[in-house]
Enzyme design. Structure first.
Site, PDB file in Angstrom:
ATOM      1  N   VAL A   1      -6.331  -0.946  -3.600  1.00 26.01           N
ATOM      2  CA  VAL A   1      -7.637  -1.144  -4.228  1.00 26.01           C
ATOM      3  C   VAL A   1      -8.640  -1.668  -3.192  1.00 26.01           C
ATOM      4  CG1 VAL A   1      -8.910  -2.518  -5.935  1.00 26.01           C
ATOM      5  CG2 VAL A   1      -6.704  -1.530  -6.541  1.00 26.01           C
ATOM      6  N   ASP A   2      -8.205  -2.618  -2.390  1.00 17.36           N
ATOM      7  CA  ASP A   2      -9.074  -3.227  -1.377  1.00 17.36           C
ATOM      8  C   ASP A   2      -9.629  -2.172  -0.424  1.00 17.36           C
ATOM      9  OD1 ASP A   2     -10.335  -5.344  -0.028  1.00 17.36           O
ATOM     10  OD2 ASP A   2      -8.562  -5.844   1.132  1.00 17.36           O
TER      11      ASP A   2
ATOM     12  N   TYR B   1       1.946  -6.279  -4.109  1.00 20.16           N
ATOM     13  CA  TYR B   1       2.213  -7.713  -4.213  1.00 20.16           C
ATOM     14  C   TYR B   1       3.372  -8.029  -5.147  1.00 20.16           C
ATOM     15  CZ  TYR B   1      -1.659  -9.396  -1.315  1.00 20.16           C
ATOM     16  OH  TYR B   1      -2.481  -9.693  -0.254  1.00 20.16           O
TER      17      TYR B   1
ATOM     18  N   ASN C   1      -6.991  -9.237   0.004  1.00 23.71           N
ATOM     19  CA  ASN C   1      -6.039 -10.088   0.690  1.00 23.71           C
ATOM     20  C   ASN C   1      -6.776 -11.353   1.143  1.00 23.71           C
ATOM     21  OD1 ASN C   1      -7.266  -9.607   3.338  1.00 23.71           O
ATOM     22  ND2 ASN C   1      -6.261  -7.609   3.278  1.00 23.71           N
TER      23      ASN C   1
ATOM     24  N   GLY D   1       1.712  -3.635  -7.890  1.00 27.75           N
ATOM     25  CA  GLY D   1       1.763  -2.793  -6.700  1.00 27.75           C
ATOM     26  C   GLY D   1       2.388  -3.531  -5.535  1.00 27.75           C
TER      27      GLY D   1
ATOM     28  N   ILE E   1     -11.328   2.878  -9.854  1.00 22.24           N
ATOM     29  CA  ILE E   1     -12.188   1.712 -10.038  1.00 22.24           C
ATOM     30  C   ILE E   1     -13.497   1.827  -9.261  1.00 22.24           C
ATOM     31  CG2 ILE E   1     -11.204   0.275  -8.195  1.00 22.24           C
ATOM     32  CD1 ILE E   1     -11.355  -2.039 -10.396  1.00 22.24           C
TER      33      ILE E   1
END
Length: 164
Positions: free
Chosen positions: A32-33, A121, A23, A119, A10
């Site tokens: 990703v974060d 979460y 988060n 994922g 991404i």
């Protein structure tokens, strides 16, 4: 709005805005974060601290600069964490809906979405994608392209199957 799926990273997407699965603290993290913060550089964290001093609520979205990414903006959204008892699917749909609303505020016409909530979460890829498709179908938006970016071949296969 055209909905696409690609297999890739991404942080390399050439779109107006990249969506970050953040988060609640909005200070970077894993997955990703972490990838978006690493690739975009310190400007993203600095903007998160300035714009979101108290973080962001689950199901909500907000934007920052994209720093060194190709995109102009990062739209951060906080998915529900099933492992923490956040099992309300409506919050997952809200993530995608709120991202489109923020994109409209910015004038962004193309967005790259991760599979929010999938994922760590605890939501399945299929649950994330069906929530996205529900939000996209109900939206009145000027966004022209919503690209779902699958990080693995297995996730891509699930997304592609749901889009066909």
């Amino acid at each position: 709005m055209r909905v696409e799926v690609v297999r890739g990273d991404i942080t390399a997407e050439d779109v107006d805005a990249v969506v970050n699965a953040a988060n609640t603290r909005m200070r970077g993290g894993g997955g990703v974060d972490g990838a978006i913060h690493r690739a975009g550089g310190p400007a993203i964290l600095a903007d998160c601290v300035a714009r979101f001093p108290h973080g962001l609520a689950t199901g909500d979205a907000g934007w920052t600069t994209a720093g060194d990414l190709r995109a102009r903006w990062v739209i951060h959204t906080v998915g529900p964490d099933r492992h923490a008892g956040q099992t309300d699917r409506g919050l997952l749909v809200s993530c995608y809906r709120r991202c489109l609303e923020v994109a409209d505020e910015l004038g962004a016409r193309s967005l790259a979405f991760p599979l929010v909530g999938a994922g760590v979460y605890g939501w399945s890829v299929a649950e994330s994608v069906t929530a996205a498709l529900e939000a996209f179908a109900a939206a009145t938006t000027d966004v022209e392209v919503a690209r779902l970016v699958a990080f693995s071949d297995a996730a891509y296969d699930v997304v592609a199957g749901l889009l066909s």
